[in-house]
Write an enzyme that holds these catalytic residues in place. Structure first.
Site, PDB file in Angstrom:
ATOM      1  N   TYR A 190       2.543   0.370   1.138  1.00  0.00           N
ATOM      2  CA  TYR A 190       4.010   0.185   1.338  1.00  0.00           C
ATOM      3  C   TYR A 190       4.403   1.662   1.606  1.00  0.00           C
ATOM      4  O   TYR A 190       5.380   1.607   2.103  1.00  0.00           O
ATOM      5  CB  TYR A 190       4.640  -0.595   0.226  1.00  0.00           C
TER       6      TYR A 190
ATOM      7  N   LYS B  70     -10.215  -4.262  -4.425  1.00  0.00           N
ATOM      8  CA  LYS B  70     -11.060  -4.637  -3.322  1.00  0.00           C
ATOM      9  C   LYS B  70     -12.152  -3.614  -3.163  1.00  0.00           C
ATOM     10  O   LYS B  70     -12.429  -2.908  -1.961  1.00  0.00           O
ATOM     11  CB  LYS B  70     -10.358  -4.818  -2.068  1.00  0.00           C
TER      12      LYS B  70
ATOM     13  N   ASP C  22      -9.598 -11.100  -3.527  1.00  0.00           N
ATOM     14  CA  ASP C  22      -9.633 -12.422  -3.133  1.00  0.00           C
ATOM     15  C   ASP C  22     -10.179 -13.343  -4.148  1.00  0.00           C
ATOM     16  O   ASP C  22      -9.713 -14.630  -4.059  1.00  0.00           O
ATOM     17  CB  ASP C  22     -10.951 -12.644  -1.680  1.00  0.00           C
TER      18      ASP C  22
ATOM     19  N   ASP D 280       2.087  -7.840  -5.275  1.00  0.00           N
ATOM     20  CA  ASP D 280       3.416  -8.438  -4.510  1.00  0.00           C
ATOM     21  C   ASP D 280       2.777 -10.000  -4.243  1.00  0.00           C
ATOM     22  O   ASP D 280       3.512 -10.942  -4.539  1.00  0.00           O
ATOM     23  CB  ASP D 280       3.617  -7.735  -3.174  1.00  0.00           C
TER      24      ASP D 280
ATOM     25  N   ASP E 162       3.558 -13.447  -6.783  1.00  0.00           N
ATOM     26  CA  ASP E 162       4.303 -14.642  -6.202  1.00  0.00           C
ATOM     27  C   ASP E 162       3.525 -15.967  -6.377  1.00  0.00           C
ATOM     28  O   ASP E 162       4.050 -16.987  -6.578  1.00  0.00           O
ATOM     29  CB  ASP E 162       4.795 -14.647  -4.621  1.00  0.00           C
TER      30      ASP E 162
END
Ligand code: NAD
Length: 360
Positions: free
Chosen positions: A141, A191, A223, A247, A251
Site C-alpha cells: 500500500y 506467500k 490462500d 486487510d 475482514d
C-alpha cells in the site's frame, strides 16, 4: 498523572456511536479514571469546516494525546471531491502515518450469545477468539515505485511490495508478545512460495522465534489461511501478516462473528500511543437514525484502556457489561432476529452504562 484522550467522531454514524463512547468514558471517570477528554474534527466533517480532512489543529491534538478514539470517516457526500488528497479517508491515513501506527490489532471474537448470527455453523465459531496483527504502515500500500504509465502503447499499473527487516521485526515482536499473553500460538501468514519479500518475512519470524520459547510459531500461505479461516477458524490464536493480506483476512475473520457492529480495533505505535476505532465504516445508509450498533465503539474504549492506558480492570468491566446486555437479550437491528424488537443506539448505550455501573 492525567492522561489525554482525543475523540474524533468523524462522519455518518461516527458522531452517534462516539456519543456513547463519551458517556462510557464519563462513567470510567466516575469510577476513578484520571483522563482529560477533548474532541476534534476529522474526515468529511473536517473538510466541510476547514477544507482539509486532517486539519493541523486536529493532528496536533492527536500527537499530544495518549490515545485517540475515532468513530468513522467517509460517505457519498464527499465522493465528488476531486482532489483525492482532500477525501475523508485521507484524514484516517494521515493519522496512521503521522502517528506511526504500524501495529493494527483486529480481534475477531464471537460472543457466545451471538453464535447464531455468524454465517458459519455455530459449532464452528462458538467461542471463536482470534487476534489478527496486521502491519499497517508498510507493504504494497505504501511501496515505491508505484503508478500507471504508458508502455508499448498500453497503460500499465504497478505497485511495489516492499518490507525492510526492521519493519518485519517490529510487527513480529508485537505479535509474539500478544501470543504470550493469549494462547501461546502464532501463525505467520505469507506467500513465501512466490514473493521474495515474504520469504524475508518468514526468515525474520523464524529468527525471532527462539526469543519467545513459550510461543509456538507456524507459517501458512495466505490462500490457505483464507480457506482455513472459513473451514476451521478456531485453530487460530494470533495471526501476524502484512498490510494487504491483513486487510483482507481481518475482514473475512470479522464476518465470522456475525456483525461488523461488534468489532473494535487498535492501531499502536512504538511508544504505546494508540488509535482505537470500530472496524466498520461510517454506514451512511443508517446514519442519523438511531440505528447504529454502538458496541464496537464501546469495545474500542475497552481496547484503549487495555493497550494504551494500562487500565485492564476497567477494560474487563466494559467487556463484561457488553456480555451482560447481550445475555439480557438486547440487540440493535444489525444483530436482531426480529427487527421489531430491536433497540436503538442510545438505548444500547444506556444498557451498557447501567450494566457497567452495576459491576462497581
Ligand atoms: P460500512 O462498514 O460503513 O457499512 C457496511 C454495512 O454495515 C452497511 O450496511 C452498514 O449499515 C452496516 N454497518 C456498519 N457499521 C454498523 C453499525 N455500527 N451498526 C449497524 N450496522 C452497521 O462500509 P461501507 O458501506 O463500505 O462504507 C461506508 C463509508 O465508510 C465509505 O465512505 C467508506 O469509505 C467508509 N469507511 C470508513 C472506514 C473507517 O473510517 N475506518 C472503514 C471502512 C469504510
Amino acid at each position: 498523572m492525567t492522561r489525554k484522550v482525543l475523540l474524533l467522531p468523524g462522519d455518518g454514524i461516527g458522531p452517534e456511536i462516539t456519543d456513547q463512547a463519551a458517556r462510557l468514558l464519563g462513567a470510567c471517570q466516575t469510577a476513578g479514571l484520571d483522563i482529560d477528554v477533548e474532541k476534534a474534527l476529522v474526515g468529511g466533517a473536517a473538510y466541510d469546516a476547514h477544507g482539509e480532512p486532517l486539519p493541523a489543529p486536529t493532528l496536533e491534538k492527536a500527537r499530544a494525546a495518549d490515545a485517540v478514539l475515532l468513530g468513522a470517516v467517509g460517505g457519498p457526500k464527499w465522493d465528488a471531491v476531486e482532489d483525492l488528497s482532500k477525501r475523508p479517508e485521507k484524514g484516517l491515513l494521515g493519522l496512521r502515518k503521522h502517528l506511526g501506527l504500524f501495529g493494527n490489532l483486529r480481534p475477531a471474537l464471537l460472543y457466545p450469545q451471538l453464535a447464531e448470527a455468524s454465517s458459519l455453523k455455530p459449532e464452528l465459531v462458538s467461542g471463536l477468539d482470534i487476534m489478527i496483527v496486521r502491519e499497517l504502515t508498510g507493504g504494497i500500500y505504501f511501496g515505491h515505485p508505484r503508478g500507471t504509465e504508458e508502455r508499448d502503447g498500453e497503460r500499465v499499473g504497478y505497485n511495489t511490495y516492499v518490507y525492510g527487516e526492521a519493519e518485519i521485526e517490529r510487527i513480529g515482536r508485537v505479535a509474539f508478545e500478544m501470543a504470550q499473553k493469549r494462547g501461546g500460538k502464532l501463525c505467520s501468514v505469507d506467500k513465501a512460495n512466490v514473493l521474495e519479500v515474504t520469504m524475508l518475512w518468514r526468515d525474520v519470524m523464524e529468527r525471532l522465534a527462539p526469543e519467545y520459547p513459550d510461543v509456538e510459531l507456524s507459517h501458512m500461505y495466505v490462500d490457505n489461511a483464507a480457506m482455513q479461516l472459513v473451514r476451521a477458524p478456531k485453530q487460530f490464536d494470533v495471526v501476524v501478516t502484512g498490510n494487504m493480506f491483513g486487510d483482507i483476512l481481518s475482514d473475512a475473520a470479522a464476518m465470522l462473528t456475525g456483525s461488523i457492529g461488534m468489532l473494535p480495533s487498535a492501531s499502536l505505535n512504538e511508544s504505546g500511543q494508540g488509535m482505537f476505532e470500530p472496524c466498520h465504516g461510517s454506514a451512511p445508509d443508517i446514519a442519523g437514525r438511531d440505528l447504529a450498533n454502538p458496541l464496537a465503539m464501546m469495545l474500542s474504549v475497552a481496547m484503549m484502556l487495555r493497550y494504551s492506558l494500562g487500565e485492564t480492570a476497567l477494560a474487563e468491566r466494559i467487556e463484561a457489561a457488553v456480555g451482560r446486555v447481550l445475555d439480557d437479550g438486547l440487540r440493535t437491528a444489525d444483530l436482531a432476529d426480529d427487527s421489531a424488537r430491536a433497540i436503538g443506539t442510545r438505548a444500547m448505550g444506556d444498557a451498557v452504562l447501567e450494566a457497567f455501573a452495576q459491576q462497581a
